[in-house]
Design a protein around this motif. Structure first.
Motif, PDB file in Angstrom:
ATOM      1  N   ASP A  38     -22.831   4.184  -5.679  1.00 11.79           N
ATOM      2  CA  ASP A  38     -24.091   4.904  -5.919  1.00 11.79           C
ATOM      3  C   ASP A  38     -23.938   5.889  -7.072  1.00 11.79           C
ATOM      4  O   ASP A  38     -24.837   6.014  -7.903  1.00 11.79           O
ATOM      5  N   LYS A  39     -22.800   6.566  -7.140  1.00 13.22           N
ATOM      6  CA  LYS A  39     -22.563   7.514  -8.231  1.00 13.22           C
ATOM      7  C   LYS A  39     -22.459   6.774  -9.562  1.00 13.22           C
ATOM      8  O   LYS A  39     -23.049   7.193 -10.561  1.00 13.22           O
ATOM      9  N   LEU A  48     -23.792   3.872 -10.324  1.00 10.17           N
ATOM     10  CA  LEU A  48     -25.126   3.391 -10.675  1.00 10.17           C
ATOM     11  C   LEU A  48     -26.030   4.527 -11.147  1.00 10.17           C
ATOM     12  O   LEU A  48     -26.801   4.363 -12.100  1.00 10.17           O
ATOM     13  N   ALA A  49     -25.933   5.686 -10.498  1.00 11.00           N
ATOM     14  CA  ALA A  49     -26.750   6.829 -10.920  1.00 11.00           C
ATOM     15  C   ALA A  49     -26.350   7.284 -12.324  1.00 11.00           C
ATOM     16  O   ALA A  49     -27.215   7.575 -13.155  1.00 11.00           O
ATOM     17  N   ASP A  50     -25.045   7.341 -12.588  1.00 10.41           N
ATOM     18  CA  ASP A  50     -24.579   7.716 -13.923  1.00 10.41           C
ATOM     19  C   ASP A  50     -25.039   6.705 -14.964  1.00 10.41           C
ATOM     20  O   ASP A  50     -25.490   7.069 -16.053  1.00 10.41           O
ATOM     21  N   ASP A  82     -27.631   4.718 -14.737  1.00 15.05           N
ATOM     22  CA  ASP A  82     -29.080   4.827 -14.871  1.00 15.05           C
ATOM     23  C   ASP A  82     -29.459   6.008 -15.758  1.00 15.05           C
ATOM     24  O   ASP A  82     -30.340   5.882 -16.612  1.00 15.05           O
ATOM     25  N   ARG A  83     -28.777   7.149 -15.578  1.00 15.69           N
ATOM     26  CA  ARG A  83     -29.036   8.304 -16.446  1.00 15.69           C
ATOM     27  C   ARG A  83     -28.756   7.959 -17.900  1.00 15.69           C
ATOM     28  O   ARG A  83     -29.550   8.247 -18.786  1.00 15.69           O
ATOM     29  N   ARG A 110     -31.403   5.560 -19.181  1.00 14.81           N
ATOM     30  CA  ARG A 110     -32.679   6.230 -19.444  1.00 14.81           C
ATOM     31  C   ARG A 110     -32.633   6.999 -20.756  1.00 14.81           C
ATOM     32  O   ARG A 110     -33.611   7.003 -21.508  1.00 14.81           O
TER      33      ARG A 110
END
Length: 149
Positions: A53-54, A56-58, A60-61, A64
Motif C-alpha cells: 500500500d505504501k 502504491l501510494a508513493d 500514485d503521488r 500524479r
C-alpha cells in the motif's frame, strides 16, 4: 494370575501408555505448530500489504505529479496559441481528452493564481482562427494565422 503374567501385562500397559503419551505430545506439537505458523503467515501477509500500500501510494503521488506536469504542458501549448485539435494531434490524444485536460488545468491554474483573460491566452492566439469543426478531430488541417488588415 501368576507374577510373570501380571508383570507382562503391566509392561504391555506401560508401553501402551508411553505410546499414547508420545502420540498426545506429537498431536500437541502439531497443533501448536499449526497455530504458530498460521498466525505468522497472516502477520506476514498484513505486513506485506502495508508495504505494498505504501509503495502504491508513493507511486500514485509520483504519477500524479508527472501527469500534472504533462497536463501543464498541454495547457502551455494552448497558451502558446495552438488550437485544441493541433494539440490533440501533437500529443496523440483525443480532442475530448485535451479539452478535459485544459479545463482542469485552467481551473487549477486560476485557483492558484488569479489571472485576467488576456493573460490566460496570449495575443498570438488571437491571430488564429479555430473553427469548431477543426477541433472535432485530431487530424484536422493546420489552421493558418489571419492576415492583419
Amino acid at each position: 494370575m501368576n507374577r510373570s503374567a501380571a508383570r507382562k501385562a503391566a509392561e504391555v500397559a506401560a508401553l501402551r501408555r508411553a505410546r499414547l503419551a508420545e502420540h498426545e505430545a506429537a498431536v500437541t506439537e502439531a497443533v501448536a505448530l499449526y497455530f504458530d505458523r498460521s498466525s505468522r503467515a497472516e502477520q506476514t501477509r498484513v505486513e506485506a500489504q502495508v508495504r505494498a500500500d505504501k509503495i502504491l501510494a508513493d507511486a500514485d503521488r509520483g504519477a500524479r505529479i508527472l501527469q500534472g506536469q504533462a497536463d501543464e504542458a498541454v495547457l502551455r501549448l494552448r497558451r502558446l496559441g495552438e488550437p485544441v485539435a493541433e494539440i490533440a494531434a501533437m500529443v496523440a490524444q483525443p480532442v475530448a481528452m485535451v479539452r478535459s485536460v485544459l479545463t482542469a488545468a485552467e481551473r487549477r491554474s486560476s485557483a492558484a493564481t488569479p489571472v485576467t483573460s488576456a493573460e490566460t491566452v496570449p495575443e498570438t492566439a488571437d491571430r488564429y482562427q479555430v473553427p469548431d469543426a477543426a477541433e472535432q478531430t485530431a487530424g484536422a488541417a493546420v489552421v493558418e494565422p489571419q492576415q492583419a488588415g
